[in-house]
Design a protein around this motif. Structure first.
Motif, PDB file in Angstrom:
ATOM      1  N   SER A 197      25.893  76.661   3.644  1.00 54.79           N
ATOM      2  CA  SER A 197      24.853  76.948   4.631  1.00 54.79           C
ATOM      3  C   SER A 197      24.784  78.434   4.943  1.00 54.79           C
ATOM      4  CB  SER A 197      25.129  76.170   5.922  1.00 54.79           C
ATOM      5  OG  SER A 197      25.092  74.769   5.686  1.00 54.79           O
ATOM      6  N   PHE A 198      23.581  78.933   5.070  1.00 55.77           N
ATOM      7  CA  PHE A 198      23.338  80.319   5.475  1.00 55.77           C
ATOM      8  C   PHE A 198      22.500  80.233   6.751  1.00 55.77           C
ATOM      9  CE2 PHE A 198      23.996  80.089   0.972  1.00 55.77           C
ATOM     10  CZ  PHE A 198      24.882  81.124   0.706  1.00 55.77           C
ATOM     11  N   ALA A 199      23.205  80.113   7.872  1.00 53.90           N
ATOM     12  CA  ALA A 199      22.554  79.860   9.147  1.00 53.90           C
ATOM     13  C   ALA A 199      21.963  81.133   9.729  1.00 53.90           C
ATOM     14  CB  ALA A 199      23.540  79.245  10.131  1.00 53.90           C
ATOM     15  N   THR A 200      20.811  81.006  10.347  1.00 58.66           N
ATOM     16  CA  THR A 200      20.139  82.144  10.980  1.00 58.66           C
ATOM     17  C   THR A 200      21.046  82.828  11.992  1.00 58.66           C
ATOM     18  OG1 THR A 200      17.956  81.146  10.686  1.00 58.66           O
ATOM     19  CG2 THR A 200      18.177  82.786  12.435  1.00 58.66           C
ATOM     20  N   ALA A 201      21.755  82.043  12.776  1.00 60.13           N
ATOM     21  CA  ALA A 201      22.610  82.614  13.829  1.00 60.13           C
ATOM     22  C   ALA A 201      23.675  83.548  13.266  1.00 60.13           C
ATOM     23  CB  ALA A 201      23.265  81.480  14.616  1.00 60.13           C
ATOM     24  N   ALA A 204      22.169  87.147  12.965  1.00 58.73           N
ATOM     25  CA  ALA A 204      21.519  87.776  14.115  1.00 58.73           C
ATOM     26  C   ALA A 204      22.142  89.116  14.470  1.00 58.73           C
ATOM     27  CB  ALA A 204      21.572  86.823  15.311  1.00 58.73           C
ATOM     28  N   SER A 205      23.444  89.219  14.312  1.00 60.18           N
ATOM     29  CA  SER A 205      24.123  90.477  14.681  1.00 60.18           C
ATOM     30  C   SER A 205      23.723  91.636  13.766  1.00 60.18           C
ATOM     31  CB  SER A 205      25.639  90.280  14.641  1.00 60.18           C
ATOM     32  OG  SER A 205      26.063  89.913  13.336  1.00 60.18           O
ATOM     33  N   LYS A 206      23.149  91.332  12.621  1.00 58.44           N
ATOM     34  CA  LYS A 206      22.754  92.382  11.672  1.00 58.44           C
ATOM     35  C   LYS A 206      21.339  92.919  11.952  1.00 58.44           C
ATOM     36  CE  LYS A 206      25.580  90.295   8.032  1.00 58.44           C
ATOM     37  NZ  LYS A 206      25.606  89.754   6.651  1.00 58.44           N
ATOM     38  N   VAL A 207      20.681  92.347  12.958  1.00 50.74           N
ATOM     39  CA  VAL A 207      19.308  92.756  13.278  1.00 50.74           C
ATOM     40  C   VAL A 207      19.311  93.575  14.563  1.00 50.74           C
ATOM     41  CG1 VAL A 207      16.969  91.979  13.783  1.00 50.74           C
ATOM     42  CG2 VAL A 207      18.399  90.660  12.201  1.00 50.74           C
ATOM     43  N   ASN A 208      18.749  94.761  14.509  1.00 50.74           N
ATOM     44  CA  ASN A 208      18.675  95.618  15.691  1.00 50.74           C
ATOM     45  C   ASN A 208      17.294  96.275  15.726  1.00 50.74           C
ATOM     46  OD1 ASN A 208      19.448  96.967  18.002  1.00 50.74           O
ATOM     47  ND2 ASN A 208      20.385  98.669  16.889  1.00 50.74           N
ATOM     48  N   PRO A 209      16.269  95.558  16.199  1.00 51.48           N
ATOM     49  CA  PRO A 209      14.901  96.084  16.146  1.00 51.48           C
ATOM     50  C   PRO A 209      14.685  97.233  17.128  1.00 51.48           C
ATOM     51  CG  PRO A 209      14.974  94.032  17.378  1.00 51.48           C
ATOM     52  CD  PRO A 209      16.337  94.214  16.798  1.00 51.48           C
ATOM     53  N   THR A 210      13.790  98.137  16.779  1.00 58.19           N
ATOM     54  CA  THR A 210      13.434  99.257  17.649  1.00 58.19           C
ATOM     55  C   THR A 210      12.379  98.816  18.654  1.00 58.19           C
ATOM     56  OG1 THR A 210      11.643  99.992  16.216  1.00 58.19           O
ATOM     57  CG2 THR A 210      13.855 100.841  15.727  1.00 58.19           C
ATOM     58  N   ASP A 211      12.190  99.637  19.675  1.00 51.05           N
ATOM     59  CA  ASP A 211      11.158  99.325  20.668  1.00 51.05           C
ATOM     60  C   ASP A 211       9.777  99.266  20.026  1.00 51.05           C
ATOM     61  OD1 ASP A 211      12.954  99.098  22.704  1.00 51.05           O
ATOM     62  OD2 ASP A 211      12.650 101.109  23.516  1.00 51.05           O
ATOM     63  N   ARG A 509      13.790  87.909  11.869  1.00 49.55           N
ATOM     64  CA  ARG A 509      14.472  88.777  10.903  1.00 49.55           C
ATOM     65  C   ARG A 509      15.761  88.126  10.387  1.00 49.55           C
ATOM     66  NH1 ARG A 509      10.230  91.067  11.831  1.00 49.55           N
ATOM     67  NH2 ARG A 509       9.932  93.258  12.419  1.00 49.55           N
ATOM     68  N   ALA A 510      16.503  87.476  11.284  1.00 51.41           N
ATOM     69  CA  ALA A 510      17.748  86.829  10.874  1.00 51.41           C
ATOM     70  C   ALA A 510      17.479  85.695   9.893  1.00 51.41           C
ATOM     71  CB  ALA A 510      18.494  86.304  12.100  1.00 51.41           C
ATOM     72  N   ALA A 511      16.408  84.930  10.127  1.00 56.88           N
ATOM     73  CA  ALA A 511      16.046  83.852   9.204  1.00 56.88           C
ATOM     74  C   ALA A 511      15.685  84.417   7.840  1.00 56.88           C
ATOM     75  CB  ALA A 511      14.879  83.040   9.771  1.00 56.88           C
ATOM     76  N   GLU A 512      14.994  85.566   7.813  1.00 52.87           N
ATOM     77  CA  GLU A 512      14.641  86.204   6.541  1.00 52.87           C
ATOM     78  C   GLU A 512      15.890  86.658   5.795  1.00 52.87           C
ATOM     79  OE1 GLU A 512      12.080  89.266   7.891  1.00 52.87           O
ATOM     80  OE2 GLU A 512      10.300  87.995   8.000  1.00 52.87           O
ATOM     81  N   LEU A 513      16.854  87.233   6.549  1.00 57.02           N
ATOM     82  CA  LEU A 513      18.101  87.678   5.914  1.00 57.02           C
ATOM     83  C   LEU A 513      18.892  86.491   5.368  1.00 57.02           C
ATOM     84  CD1 LEU A 513      19.303  90.430   8.449  1.00 57.02           C
ATOM     85  CD2 LEU A 513      18.324  90.790   6.156  1.00 57.02           C
ATOM     86  N   ALA A 514      18.915  85.402   6.147  1.00 53.20           N
ATOM     87  CA  ALA A 514      19.638  84.210   5.696  1.00 53.20           C
ATOM     88  C   ALA A 514      19.025  83.663   4.414  1.00 53.20           C
ATOM     89  CB  ALA A 514      19.614  83.140   6.794  1.00 53.20           C
ATOM     90  N   GLN A 575      15.891  77.800  10.698  1.00 60.43           N
ATOM     91  CA  GLN A 575      17.330  77.518  10.711  1.00 60.43           C
ATOM     92  C   GLN A 575      18.097  78.251   9.618  1.00 60.43           C
ATOM     93  OE1 GLN A 575      16.315  73.146  10.763  1.00 60.43           O
ATOM     94  NE2 GLN A 575      18.087  73.083  12.136  1.00 60.43           N
ATOM     95  N   GLY A 576      17.383  78.811   8.656  1.00 62.11           N
ATOM     96  CA  GLY A 576      18.056  79.575   7.609  1.00 62.11           C
ATOM     97  C   GLY A 576      17.821  79.019   6.222  1.00 62.11           C
ATOM     98  N   TYR A 577      18.899  78.866   5.459  1.00 63.27           N
ATOM     99  CA  TYR A 577      18.794  78.466   4.054  1.00 63.27           C
ATOM    100  C   TYR A 577      20.052  77.677   3.693  1.00 63.27           C
ATOM    101  CZ  TYR A 577      17.154  79.049  -0.798  1.00 63.27           C
ATOM    102  OH  TYR A 577      16.659  78.840  -2.066  1.00 63.27           O
TER     103      TYR A 577
END
Length: 645
Positions: A197-201, A204-211, A509-514, A575-577
């Motif tokens: 499993s490659f869960a979205t959660a 999440a820590s790898k995503v840091n969006p700008t304003d 973004r986390a779902a895309e990375l997963a 949920q991811g992949y």
């Protein structure tokens, strides 16, 4: 327009008189009603239209039936587009089957109708102790469905005729054991799988969006950040309880009612009896019944010569297995508990009397009355509160229609305030804040009623702060309301929803990375299966999912068996992949004979259902079914995470 009508009532009445009366003269009242009720066609069966009015009436009837049987059912489910469309499909099906029954000359004989009515448990409950049908209650049953007894029976006859259309399929369906076993073995087949499993959660820590990214997402998806319209309202409720509050019963009326009903209100007289029964069915040959009667006469002479031996004679000779062992004792019973001939004899006797032979449908009885329990008459003071409540309820029920008319007229005639009608009818003027078009979580009563909320947020109520019409929110309950303050739906400022925007952006973004990570691993493991870092294998099947997600289970079971072992990727959206390795097939364990028999019976039902649905499809083609109403499409106020960029 409504302001003009209210200010020029006499003019409008004259105009309506000129327009309406000629239409009655030309077409008649029935013709006028038919024209009014025809409405737009929403479906067509065999060239005959189903109108919008018929659809609305059928859905209301179905909704009322469901609400009556399930009072806690969420009204929103019944008023949804999907529920309404399902009603239309049922209406179409009824019309198709009715036309088929007529086309195929399928009718129901009087004997078949009589048998069905006799077997109906509801009608069976209306029978009197002597077995005859209580016609008054039967008429009430028919009237509760808006019909006469003749109309009720005609509907049952129609239903029986229509049922024959599908009976040829549903009563003859079968599935050979061999065919069923092959299908069931495939359906319940097990597979050994490993799931990475490659869960979205986890991403999440790898995503840091700008304003800037947050603001761009907010501007592109403002529909996600809407504050719903809200209103502060005042409302009045007219129900039986509110009518009761304005009813007072004089002391003389209470005492008069007590004097006339004291015996009934104190309770029913009960009698205790023992009996000796000689069985003789009502349809037994005359010779057999005569023989039983002669035996009963012999026993009657014996117990009259020696009354103290009644219990002993009953033990030895009574054929009522339930009471014989107790000397024929039947304990205390009230009127209505025994068959009519037995009851009439028992309640005509004095304590200690022994009856003549009493004939009933069960045979011949000899009755001994052993005790009488006469209820103690209760005093006026003991019964006063109950009498007052009962009389108030009776008067409130009789007065409700008159009060409802005054309520309905009052909220319309003085449409800019509810206070006049509340003062006139002595009703409580209630208030509520933050009311929304859809019932709020935890809302109860009229504030959870979809019809009332729809009226509150109607154009006239919102734009002009007019009273709503009197809305029926429950049986014997009318409600009217008006908006005192209205806040339209609006997009919430970015500053107020910044944290929510960030959560959504991070989730997307986390779902895309997963998904990206999972697809890369899938490609690599297909090239080098030995390098795959997979968890422990589990055995899964349709009836034993092992808590595996349905999408993953479905993908694992769809893999071609000849290609095993094999890797397959599953996109889980928000949920991811997941990457699934299907190792091998595990045959279904051989079921016990009893389980196999049950499974085959279930399969035969599925098969028969499919055949019946296919047959119905052919009937739809034959009778040229058209449904003009659009099938509702499920929508969501939230955009899918994968689509929200």
């Amino acid at each position: 327009m409504f302001d003009f009508v209210r200010k020029h009532t006499k003019i409008m009445m004259f105009v309506m008189f000129l327009l309406i009366i000629p239409s009655f003269v030309l077409f008649g009242i029935d013709g006028y009603n038919r024209f009014r009720e025809k409405g737009e066609a929403v479906a067509r069966v065999g060239g005959h239209d189903i109108t919008q009015g018929e659809w609305d009436a059928a859905h209301k009837s179905e909704s009322d039936r469901l609400r009556a049987s399930m009072p806690n059912l969420d009204a929103k489910l019944l008023d949804s587009p999907e529920a309404r469309y399902a009603t239309l499909e049922r209406l179409v099906r009824e019309r198709v089957l009715a036309q088929a029954a007529d086309k195929f000359k399928l009718t129901t004989s009087d004997a078949r109708l009589a048998r069905d009515l006799q077997e109906n448990p509801t009608i069976a409950s209306l029978r009197l102790p002597d077995g005859k049908l209580d016609m008054d209650r039967y008429r009430q049953l028919a009237a509760s469905q808006g019909m006469t007894p003749e109309g009720f029976e005609a509907r049952v006859r129609h239903d029986l005729s229509v049922r024959q259309v599908e009976a040829g399929v549903t009563t003859t369906g079968f599935a050979a054991a061999g065919v069923a076993d092959v299908s069931l073995n495939a359906f319940f087949e097990k597979r050994e799988v490993q799931i990475a499993s490659f869960a979205t959660a986890d991403f999440a820590s790898k995503v840091n969006p700008t304003d800037a990214e947050l603001e761009a997402f907010y501007k592109a998806n403002q529909a996600l950040f809407q504050a719903p319209e809200q209103a502060s309202i005042e409302y009045v409720v007219l129900d039986l309880d509110s009518v009761k509050k304005n009813i007072s019963i004089s002391e003389s009326d209470l005492k008069s009612y007590y004097d006339q009903n004291a015996a009934r209100l104190s309770g029913n007289e009960e009698r205790r009896a023992s009996h000796i029964l000689i069985n003789a069915a009502k349809d037994a040959p005359a010779a057999d019944r005569q023989k039983a009667k002669a035996r009963a006469d012999e026993l009657l002479q014996a117990v009259r010569k020696s009354p103290d031996t009644f219990a002993e004679v009953a033990k030895k000779n009574s054929q009522d297995t339930g009471s014989a062992a107790n000397g024929g004792d039947l304990d205390f019973f009230a009127r209505g508990a025994m068959v009519k001939p037995f009851e009439e004899a028992a309640f005509a006797m004095k304590k200690g009397d022994i009856s003549d032979v009493v004939e009933s449908d069960f045979g011949y009885h000899i009755i001994k009355l052993t005790d009488i329990k006469t209820p103690k008459q209760r005093s006026f003071e003991e019964l006063r509160a109950g009498i007052e409540a009962n009389l108030k309820t009776q008067q409130a029920s009789a007065k409700f229609a008159e009060t409802a008319e005054a309520f309905t007229n009052g909220v319309y005639e003085q449409s800019d305030s509810l206070k006049p009608v509340a003062d006139k009818l002595k009703l409580e003027l209630r208030t509520a804040a933050n009311v929304m078009r859809k019932p709020a979580p935890g809302a109860t009563g009229v504030l959870a009623n979809a019809k009332f909320l729809a009226a509150i947020f109607g154009p006239d109520a919102v734009e002009k702060k007019r009273n709503t019409e009197a809305v029926e929110t429950a049986p014997n309950q009318l409600t009217a309301g008006r908006i005192t303050q209205y806040t339209p739906a609006r997009t919430m400022p970015f500053a107020d929803v910044r944290s929510v925007v960030r959560e959504r952006v991070v989730a997307v973004r986390a779902a895309e990375l997963a998904k990206k990570e999972g697809m890369e691993k899938l490609a690599a493991w297909k090239v080098a299966p030995a390098s795959a870092a997979m968890p422990t294998a589990v055995i899964v099947s349709r009836d034993q999912s092992q808590n595996v997600l349905p999408q993953v289970l479905g993908a694992a079971l769809r893999v071609e068996a000849s290609a095993l072992p094999v890797f397959v990727g599953v996109d889980l959206g928000a949920q991811g992949y997941a990457v699934v390795r299907v190792n091998k097939i595990v045959p279904r364990p051989a079921p016990t004979e009893a389980a196999a028999k049950q499974d085959r019976a279930q399969y035969a039902q599925w098969w028969t259902g499919a055949e019946n649905q296919a047959y119905y499809g052919l009937l739809k083609e034959r009778f040229k079914v058209e449904i003009m109403a659009a099938r509702p499409v499920r929508t969501s106020t939230d955009l899918p995470m994968s689509a929200a960029k």
